[in-house]
Design an enzyme around this catalytic site. Structure first.
Site, PDB file in Angstrom:
ATOM      1  N   ASP A 456      35.658  37.527  39.708  1.00 54.32           N
ATOM      2  CA  ASP A 456      36.583  36.555  39.122  1.00 54.32           C
ATOM      3  C   ASP A 456      35.948  35.174  39.046  1.00 54.32           C
ATOM      4  OD1 ASP A 456      38.987  35.610  38.097  1.00 54.32           O
ATOM      5  OD2 ASP A 456      40.195  36.628  39.617  1.00 54.32           O
ATOM      6  N   ASP A 525      46.025  37.909  32.493  1.00 62.72           N
ATOM      7  CA  ASP A 525      46.961  38.195  33.580  1.00 62.72           C
ATOM      8  C   ASP A 525      48.330  38.558  33.007  1.00 62.72           C
ATOM      9  OD1 ASP A 525      45.124  37.800  35.530  1.00 62.72           O
ATOM     10  OD2 ASP A 525      45.800  35.806  36.111  1.00 62.72           O
TER      11      ASP A 525
HETATM   12  C1  GLA Z   1      42.994  35.771  38.857  1.00 64.95           C
HETATM   13  C2  GLA Z   1      42.911  37.138  38.209  1.00 64.95           C
HETATM   14  C3  GLA Z   1      43.966  38.049  38.788  1.00 64.95           C
HETATM   15  C4  GLA Z   1      43.843  38.127  40.285  1.00 64.95           C
HETATM   16  C5  GLA Z   1      43.887  36.735  40.883  1.00 64.95           C
HETATM   17  C6  GLA Z   1      43.593  36.772  42.364  1.00 64.95           C
HETATM   18  O1  GLA Z   1      44.137  35.092  38.444  1.00 64.95           O
HETATM   19  O2  GLA Z   1      43.018  37.048  36.824  1.00 64.95           O
HETATM   20  O3  GLA Z   1      43.876  39.330  38.225  1.00 64.95           O
HETATM   21  O4  GLA Z   1      42.649  38.784  40.635  1.00 64.95           O
HETATM   22  O5  GLA Z   1      42.941  35.866  40.258  1.00 64.95           O
HETATM   23  O6  GLA Z   1      43.670  35.533  42.934  1.00 64.95           O
END
Ligand code: GLA
Length: 727
Positions: A456, A525
């Site tokens: 990430d 997300d």
């Molecule tokens: C980001 C990602 C999510 C998740 C969060 C965790 O927002 O897009 O899928 O992994 O971080 O903090």
């Protein structure tokens, strides 16, 4: 890459043809020794006819790599300040080589300034069958003193058409790839990013350009281009006084004047493009084929289905709960359990997003057995184990930051500002590169059973100051991305077979250079299935289904589990929910849908995509995948929110063999529950009572000209149809 160094011609030539099976880019050296673009368009029968640069008016000549300060009054490809302060660069043709390769050809053209020690090499890889050209430039300082470069295009392409229509893909968290089209008029339109790390949060590094008419799915000439750069990029579209267009893909030169030292070479990122004469559908299929064969990590390989815990647990879990979820993964029938954020940090445990980033050790109080206990539990449950990391970042509340405050970008003389309570580590710094590499290396060295990473990157670069670069702050943005690539290349070298998902607070990083190192990426997300229909439609313009992670979650519970799963089945299928929210019938449905997806993976992941009905055009959308040998196809049809008084149209398929006969079968049907509460699974036999088309056989010709009655008037209804040709 297999380079057959057969017909290498290093002679002074007047014409250079860069050709795929469908496109010609024809360049010419004019009498003045400079290199011009004569033609870019559909393949010509006689390329010599397009070679006549001399016939072009001098003020309408299209120099392939114009330097600043010449007689061209528009945006240059290269701008340099030479050692004596002179701002002009005029490049002349020196030589070129063209080599046949397994995929087509590679061309290298050398240009040089006669007055100043600057050399530019232009590279073109032409992928014949895929109709894709990958091009980049290398700028070389052959002098004894440094020079500053402040424009460094990857390429510059010209068009002379009646009108130009640009489709851009602007984005925001949970609102990725909003497709919008505008006509370009005189002057410049710039699509760019200055965000540094989560660089594509607001604009994606790809575009479509309808030539003469707006881009459409299956008609018209369209340029589709994308830059392989995981940082600040810039696309400039400039219409000149004659109505001609120049397209300039580049690293964004914003705050990034680069000091090119004596002997140093500056390689620009790759610009990858296809020119389709039959709309964006064909263009997407070309890029998908190219990506699977030549670019995407493990592009021809398989993909794993998974269960993620992020939406289900957020930061609240322990060993016991994770073991339960691993068993749920097994019960669903997916290949892997993916542990998300919240497993690390001891002095500052990662209980929320305010602490812990940087301290990549398991939180002992939460998971006393560490990763070994997790991989063992996964093995016992019969699934693989994957893990989330965000190695380029640090929370100020972390041991790493306490130890190395100068590893993060912070301003020495102004207040620090935070994005998601975190800071970006300075990848210009070699020790930071080692740290990021070690995050992966340590986990894998100690736990060879870890089968997957979700990588990430939630923050753009904030506080634009590197404590490492000192008085060379102008190199911060470019150096950062190069530092990232150093790390990724080391990881790929040492662990070539470990699949990884590229994630950036949703879809804030999606480019083909990063995807050399990642097998797939997280689109958004936002997993509301209705929104996903648009988001997947947008990303599918450039990325094949096997690169697009699509998870079923609890977003939008108004949509049935079937609708949610059917949407995600168009991509790389995964789940991010708890089984407690599924009824017995839902669970049966999902298990069967996963089996169907596994069976149809070769078509969905490696077949040809046909976007049939756009969600942007109304209340329904349909997409299909067709096996390369046209023996099988899968159709996904969705009714979003139809009106009562709507004429329901048939869905006309595409890409089938007109002469073959296909049997139509609805799959992913929902089980029912009887009065006693028993779940009754639908049989695998066709059921024309449920859907009149079920079990019928039609010719490909009929299916493409008349179509199937796949849509309905019901809201949030979905239908998945398998079509099999008679052998
Ligand atoms: C980001 C990602 C999510 C998740 C969060 C965790 O927002 O897009 O899928 O992994 O971080 O903090």
């Amino acid at each position: 890459m297999l380079l057959v160094l057969a017909s290498v011609c290093a002679v002074r030539a007047q014409r250079i043809d860069i050709s795929t099976d469908k496109t010609d880019l024809i360049l010419n050296v004019a009498d003045n020794g400079r290199l011009y673009q004569s033609y870019l368009g559909e393949t010509l029968a006689d390329k010599a006819e397009a070679a006549n640069v001399a016939a072009q008016a001098v003020d309408n000549r299209w120099e392939v790599y114009p330097g600043s300060g010449g007689e061209d009054y528009y945006e240059p490809a290269l701008a340099a300040t030479h050692a004596d302060g002179n701002l002009t660069t005029i490049l002349k043709y020196v030589s070129h080589k063209q080599m046949p390769t397994a995929y087509g050809s590679e061309t290298e053209i050398t240009l040089r300034d006669e007055l100043y020690p600057v050399e530019v090499k232009l590279y073109y890889q032409a992928y014949s069958k895929e109709n894709v050209v990958k091009t980049w430039s290398v700028i070389i300082n052959n002098g004894k003193k440094p020079i500053d470069i402040w424009r460094y295009a990857s390429a510059l392409l010209y068009f002379d058409r009646a009108a130009y229509y640009l489709t851009e893909f602007s984005s925001e968290w949970a609102r990725e790839v909003r497709m919008a089209t505008q006509q370009l008029q005189f002057g410049k339109k710039i699509v760019d990013s200055k965000l540094g790390s989560r660089a594509a949060m607001h604009a994606q590094p790809f575009f479509e350009l309808g030539l003469s008419q707006p881009a459409s799915e299956s008609e018209g000439e369209v340029l589709m281009g994308t830059l392989g750069w995981t940082g600040n990029f810039q696309f400039t579209f400039e219409v000149d006084h004659l109505g001609n267009l120049r397209v300039i893909p580049a690293i964004n030169p914003y705050a990034s004047t680069w000091e090119l030292k004596p002997g140093e070479q500056f390689k620009t990122p790759d610009f990858i493009f296809t020119l389709s004469q039959n709309g964006t559908g064909e263009g997407s299929r070309s890029i998908h084929d190219w990506a699977r064969h030549y670019q995407l990590k493990d592009g021809e390989g398989d993909r794993m289905t998974l269960l993620n815990n992020w939406e289900n647990t957020y930061f609240s879990f322990d060993q016991e709960l994770l073991e339960k979820l691993m068993k749920e993964a097994q019960a669903l029938g997916v290949d892997m359990f993916l542990l998300d954020d919240g497993w690390f940090g001891n002095k500052y445990p990662r209980k929320n997003d305010r602490a812990g980033l940087g301290d990549w050790e398991v939180t002992r109080s939460k998971l006393p057995g560490g990763i070994p206990a997790l991989t063992k539990a996964a093995k016992d449950a019969g699934v693989k184990f994957g893990i989330w990391i965000e190695p380029e970042m640090v929370n100020p509340k972390s041991e790493l930051f306490e130890k190395h405050p100068d590893w993060a970008y912070t301003l020495p003389n102004r207040d620090t500002y935070y994005f998601r309570n975190q800071l970006v580590l300075d990848l210009n710094r070699p020790e930071v590169q080692d740290h990021v590499f070690n995050v992966v290396d340590t986990i894998l060295a100690n736990n060879p059973d870890v089968a997957y990473f979700k990588w990430d990157c939630n923050s753009p670069i904030t506080n634009i100051f590197s404590h490492y670069l000192k008085d060379k702050q102008q190199q911060l943005y470019i150096g950062h991305v190069r530092g990232l690539y150093n790390v990724l290349a080391r990881i790929k070298e040492k662990y070539p077979d470990v699949p990884m998902m590229l994630c950036s607070g949703g879809g804030g990083r999606c480019d083909y250079e990063a995807l050399k190192y990642f097998t797939e990426f997280w689109l958004s997300d936002n997993t509301d299935p209705v929104e996903r229909l648009y988001i997947q439609w947008g990303f599918s313009q450039f990325f094949p289904a096997k690169a697009m992670s699509a998870h079923v979650t609890d977003w939008n519970r108004k949509a049935s589990i079937k609708f949610r799963t059917d949407v995600a089945s168009m991509g790389k299928l995964g789940f991010d929910l708890g089984l407690k929210n599924l009824s017995a019938a839902d669970l049966k449905y999902v298990q069967k849908a996963i089996q169907n997806w596994n069976r149809l993976k070769p078509v969905i992941l490696d077949g040809d995509l046909y976007r049939l009905v756009s969600p942007y055009d109304g209340n329904h959308t349909a997409t299909s995948y067709v096996a390369p040998d046209q023996s099988q196809a899968v159709l996904f049809a969705f009714d979003i929110n139809p009106r009562f008084d709507e004429k329901i149209q048939k869905v006309k398929l595409q890409g089938l063999d007109p002469a073959k006969r296909y049997t139509v079968r609805e799959i992913n049907r929902m089980p029912t529950t009887d009065k006693a509460g028993n779940v009754i699974e639908p049989s695998d036999e066709p059921d024309p009572k449920q859907w009149a088309e079920d079990g019928k056989t039609y010719s490909g010709d009929y299916l493409m000209k008349v179509g199937l009655d796949a849509f309905t008037g019901s809201s949030l209804h979905s239908r998945v149809v398998e079509l099999n040709a008679a052998r």
